[in-house]
Design an enzyme around this catalytic site. Structure first.
Site, mmCIF file in Angstrom:
data_model
loop_
_atom_site.group_PDB
_atom_site.id
_atom_site.type_symbol
_atom_site.label_atom_id
_atom_site.label_comp_id
_atom_site.label_asym_id
_atom_site.label_seq_id
_atom_site.Cartn_x
_atom_site.Cartn_y
_atom_site.Cartn_z
ATOM 1 N N LYS A 193 4.554 38.441 65.104
ATOM 2 C CA LYS A 193 3.776 38.373 63.637
ATOM 3 C C LYS A 193 2.589 37.668 63.656
ATOM 4 C CE LYS A 193 4.425 35.449 60.034
ATOM 5 N NZ LYS A 193 2.921 35.502 59.955
ATOM 6 N N GLU A 196 -0.825 35.301 58.522
ATOM 7 C CA GLU A 196 -1.268 36.284 57.231
ATOM 8 C C GLU A 196 -2.805 36.655 57.138
ATOM 9 O OE1 GLU A 196 0.486 33.578 57.513
ATOM 10 O OE2 GLU A 196 2.069 33.619 55.911
ATOM 11 N N GLY A 246 2.124 26.788 65.626
ATOM 12 C CA GLY A 246 1.626 26.701 64.138
ATOM 13 C C GLY A 246 1.695 25.203 63.878
ATOM 14 N N GLY A 247 1.902 24.923 62.447
ATOM 15 C CA GLY A 247 1.663 23.402 62.143
ATOM 16 C C GLY A 247 3.223 22.835 62.495
ATOM 17 N N GLY A 251 6.936 24.322 62.137
ATOM 18 C CA GLY A 251 7.685 24.235 63.304
ATOM 19 C C GLY A 251 9.167 23.875 63.192
ATOM 20 N N GLU A 268 4.779 25.041 69.751
ATOM 21 C CA GLU A 268 3.372 24.717 70.057
ATOM 22 C C GLU A 268 3.191 24.219 68.903
ATOM 23 O OE1 GLU A 268 2.520 24.338 73.077
ATOM 24 O OE2 GLU A 268 3.537 25.785 74.322
ATOM 25 N N CYS A 302 -5.647 22.805 67.896
ATOM 26 C CA CYS A 302 -4.726 22.137 67.880
ATOM 27 C C CYS A 302 -4.897 20.760 68.824
ATOM 28 C CB CYS A 302 -3.329 22.807 68.396
ATOM 29 S SG CYS A 302 -3.471 23.729 69.996
ATOM 30 N N GLU A 402 -3.125 15.281 60.793
ATOM 31 C CA GLU A 402 -3.794 16.400 61.492
ATOM 32 C C GLU A 402 -4.888 16.855 60.492
ATOM 33 O OE1 GLU A 402 -2.185 20.152 62.690
ATOM 34 O OE2 GLU A 402 -3.366 20.100 64.472
HETATM 35 P P1 NAD Z 1 1.235 27.523 60.035
HETATM 36 O O1 NAD Z 1 2.427 26.763 60.512
HETATM 37 O O2 NAD Z 1 1.116 27.328 58.523
HETATM 38 O O3 NAD Z 1 1.314 29.046 60.521
HETATM 39 C C1 NAD Z 1 1.559 29.394 61.778
HETATM 40 C C2 NAD Z 1 2.429 30.810 61.552
HETATM 41 O O4 NAD Z 1 3.751 30.695 61.037
HETATM 42 C C3 NAD Z 1 1.833 31.834 60.703
HETATM 43 O O5 NAD Z 1 1.943 33.175 61.365
HETATM 44 C C4 NAD Z 1 2.881 31.797 59.540
HETATM 45 O O6 NAD Z 1 2.641 33.083 58.723
HETATM 46 C C5 NAD Z 1 3.933 31.284 60.108
HETATM 47 N N1 NAD Z 1 5.003 30.818 59.422
HETATM 48 C C6 NAD Z 1 4.814 30.039 58.093
HETATM 49 N N2 NAD Z 1 5.919 29.658 57.564
HETATM 50 C C7 NAD Z 1 6.716 30.252 58.306
HETATM 51 C C8 NAD Z 1 8.148 29.878 58.233
HETATM 52 N N3 NAD Z 1 8.806 29.309 57.338
HETATM 53 N N4 NAD Z 1 9.087 30.619 59.282
HETATM 54 C C9 NAD Z 1 8.455 31.258 60.100
HETATM 55 N N5 NAD Z 1 6.977 31.480 60.224
HETATM 56 C C10 NAD Z 1 6.345 30.798 59.421
HETATM 57 O O7 NAD Z 1 0.136 27.160 60.776
HETATM 58 P P2 NAD Z 1 -1.539 27.343 60.568
HETATM 59 O O8 NAD Z 1 -1.987 26.860 59.437
HETATM 60 O O9 NAD Z 1 -1.399 29.067 60.675
HETATM 61 O O10 NAD Z 1 -1.949 26.839 62.029
HETATM 62 C C11 NAD Z 1 -2.645 25.839 62.154
HETATM 63 C C12 NAD Z 1 -1.546 24.816 62.762
HETATM 64 O O11 NAD Z 1 -1.159 25.540 64.315
HETATM 65 C C13 NAD Z 1 -2.150 23.648 63.163
HETATM 66 O O12 NAD Z 1 -1.010 22.400 62.909
HETATM 67 C C14 NAD Z 1 -2.381 23.490 64.740
HETATM 68 O O13 NAD Z 1 -2.316 22.547 65.366
HETATM 69 C C15 NAD Z 1 -1.165 24.505 65.168
HETATM 70 N N6 NAD Z 1 -1.745 25.088 66.579
HETATM 71 C C16 NAD Z 1 -1.040 24.674 67.754
HETATM 72 C C17 NAD Z 1 -1.218 25.451 68.884
HETATM 73 C C18 NAD Z 1 -0.689 24.733 70.084
HETATM 74 O O14 NAD Z 1 -0.768 25.392 71.216
HETATM 75 N N7 NAD Z 1 -0.135 23.420 70.205
HETATM 76 C C19 NAD Z 1 -2.334 26.231 69.067
HETATM 77 C C20 NAD Z 1 -2.970 26.561 67.661
HETATM 78 C C21 NAD Z 1 -2.584 25.993 66.529
#
Ligand code: NAD
Length: 508
Positions: A193, A196, A246-247, A251, A268, A302, A402
């Site tokens: 996935k 968005e 993601g965040g 996570g 991650e 990140c 962050e």
């Molecule tokens: P986010 O957590 O909002 O979204 C990430 C993904 O998760 C998106 O595809 C989103 O649709 C999905 N998602 C959202 N809610 C969900 C749920 N309840 N269940 C399952 N999936 C869900 O993060 P973001 O704002 O898109 O990205 C930024 C974050 O990602 C930052 O915190 C950044 O540090 C982190 N990030 C980490 C790495 C790493 O390798 N550690 C790399 C890139 C980004």
């Protein structure tokens, strides 16, 4: 005024599939609309104009893709393919990405806003990631054990099965590939996935996967909302592993959802990474990487070096020079070849960052530069000038949380122990760097950092060959390198009796 010559959107997206006006999802080897019929407008962050309508998948669509993946894993030809055949497909996929390099670069710059040179780096890296894992697929992966006769004991690595993969928007193609490449190399099947806001390059990638005739259901790409489609990937009992980037808050919810069937999990997550500069560092090199560490990808990284930890004797001179350089960074449309920093991904993300700028001021930090919206030709986009907060204290929210934008916070230290204490004073532990010309000191400090990815006299280089992931609340597990491959395998112990005769344990 300088006008940007951008290829028109229709040309950039010419090979992204359509059903009617809608970019569909890729499920079970077919292009399909969302079952609900819902679509989502995808915009260019440089001007917030709509560039495509994409099928907006929800839990039902994710479930359909999971079922297709399940069939592909349980009954399809994929798991019977030799590793060398899987490898060949991945090598061809890498070549196909290279052949469409400029197109992928344009798609990611159009959809994410990042400067062309950053998108180009990502696309080259994405192809090489497939190559790295194609190579690894055929390498030895098991171990043998010297156990007492008559047993011979060894291990094999086997695929985990159906992998749900959820990625963010900051590296649209590359984050998808970091997930797909090791999973496929190890023989798994995937439901990915995209975020968005940035599904287009992953969907274009699916057209290459289709053209190479991967068996149906081996790779499924389902654009859609996190709370519906993403949640289904995390929660479904038919998914064997979930890999999430993601965040940290998201996570945590993925981990809760994944607990239902105790699926394997890789996370991650976010970071607030320290970049420590000692007074004996090479001055201009440290300045250069401090800028690159925080302002690459407009700080939406990140592993960004978002906390600059400066030795006090260096502080004033360093910050003055940093401010001077930050103010010269050319912020603009990613398609303008002069652009060094693009927009933030969305108006919401810019507001989040602006909220932190307000918090920092209220907390009493000194905003030395930046944090302003850009006007003129850039007024419609989500642009923000590079910001630097000085005179911070360790408990400030801008130091602890962050921000995920072009905002650097400066902290000051007296000695080595002080630097280490400040650096580790964080719930996160993703990355960190140290700048000094004293080799022993550099190594001492790096070994004390509670972080998974570290650099000495550099910031940000990332290699497909080396493990990526965080300590503390920055995640669980590692991607990339052999660690990333292992994370997509189960280990099976096999014992062979070399003396095939009754054991005689029970009387006959
Ligand atoms: P986010 O957590 O909002 O979204 C990430 C993904 O998760 C998106 O595809 C989103 O649709 C999905 N998602 C959202 N809610 C969900 C749920 N309840 N269940 C399952 N999936 C869900 O993060 P973001 O704002 O898109 O990205 C930024 C974050 O990602 C930052 O915190 C950044 O540090 C982190 N990030 C980490 C790495 C790493 O390798 N550690 C790399 C890139 C980004």
């Amino acid at each position: 005024m300088h006008t940007v010559s951008r290829p028109d959107t229709a040309t950039i997206l010419r090979n992204v599939p359509r059903i009617g006006e809608t970019v569909p999802m890729f499920v079970g080897g077919r292009w399909e609309l969302a079952a609900s019929g819902a679509t989502r407008a995808i915009v260019n962050p440089a001007d917030n104009r709509t560039i495509a309508q994409v099928a907006d998948g929800d839990a039902a669509d994710a479930a359909r893709a999971i079922a297709a993946a399940r069939r592909a894993f349980d009954d399809g030809p994929w798991t019977a393919l030799a590793a060398s055949d899987r490898a060949m497909l991945l090598f061809r996929l890498a070549d196909a990405i290279d052949a469409a390099r400029e197109e992928f670069v344009h798609i990611d710059t159009l959809n994410n806003g990042k400067p062309l040179r950053e998108s180009e780096y990502d696309v080259i890296d994405a192809a090489n990631c497939f190559r790295y894992y194609a190579g690894l697929a055929t390498k030895p992966h098991g171990q043998t054990f010297d156990v007492p006769a008559p047993s011979q004991t060894f291990t094999v690595r086997e695929p985990i099965g159906v992998c749900g993969q959820i990625v963010p928007w900051n590296y649209p193609l590359l984050m998808a590939v970091w997930k797909l490449a090791p999973a496929l190399a190890a023989g798994n099947v995937c439901v990915l996935k995209p975020a968005e806001t940035t599904p287009l390059s992953a969907l274009r990638l699916a057209t290459l996967i289709e053209a190479l005739e991967f068996p149906p259901g081996v790779v499924n790409i389902v654009p859609g909302a996190g709370q519906t489609a993403g949640h289904e990937l995390a929660a479904s009992a038919l998914v064997d592993k979930v890999a999430f980037t993601g965040g940290t808050v998201t996570g945590r919810s993925v981990m809760h959802a994944a607990a239902g069937n105790l699926k394997k999990i890789s996370l991650e997550l976010g970071g607030k990474s320290p970049n420590i500069v000692f007074a004996d560092a090479d001055f201009e090199t440290a300045i250069d990487y401090a800028l690159f560490g925080i302002y690459a990808n407009a700080g939406q990284v990140c592993s960004a070096g978002s906390r600059l930890i400066l030795q006090k004797s260096l502080h004033d001179r360093f910050v003055d020079r940093l401010v001077e350089r930050a103010q010269k960074i050319r912020v603009g449309d990613g398609f303008d070849p002069r652009t060094e920093m693009g927009p933030l991904i969305s108006p919401i993300q810019r507001e989040r960052v602006e909220n932190y700028l307000a918090i920092g001021r209220e907390e009493g930090a000194t905003l030395r530069c930046g944090g302003e919206r850009l006007g003129g030709a850039l007024a419609d986009g989500n642009f923000l000038s590079p910001a630097i907060f000085d005179r911070t204290t360790p408990t400030m929210r801008i130091v602890q949380e962050e921000i995920f934008g072009p905002v650097l916070v400066v902290q000051a230290f007296d000695d080595e122990a002080d630097a280490i204490r400040l650096a580790n004073d964080s719930p996160y532990g993703l990355a960190g760097a140290v700048f000094t010309q004293d080799v022993a000191k550099a190594h001492r400090v790096i070994r004390k950092l509670r972080a998974g990815i570290t650099w000495i006299n550099t910031y940000h280089p990332t290699y497909n060959e080396a493990p990526w992931g965080g300590y503390k609340q920055s995640g669980i597990g590692r991607e990339l390198g052999t660690y990333g491959y292992d994370a997509y395998t189960e280990v099976k112990q096999i014992n062979v009796n070399l003396d095939v005769a009754p054991s005689g344990w029970f009387s006959p």
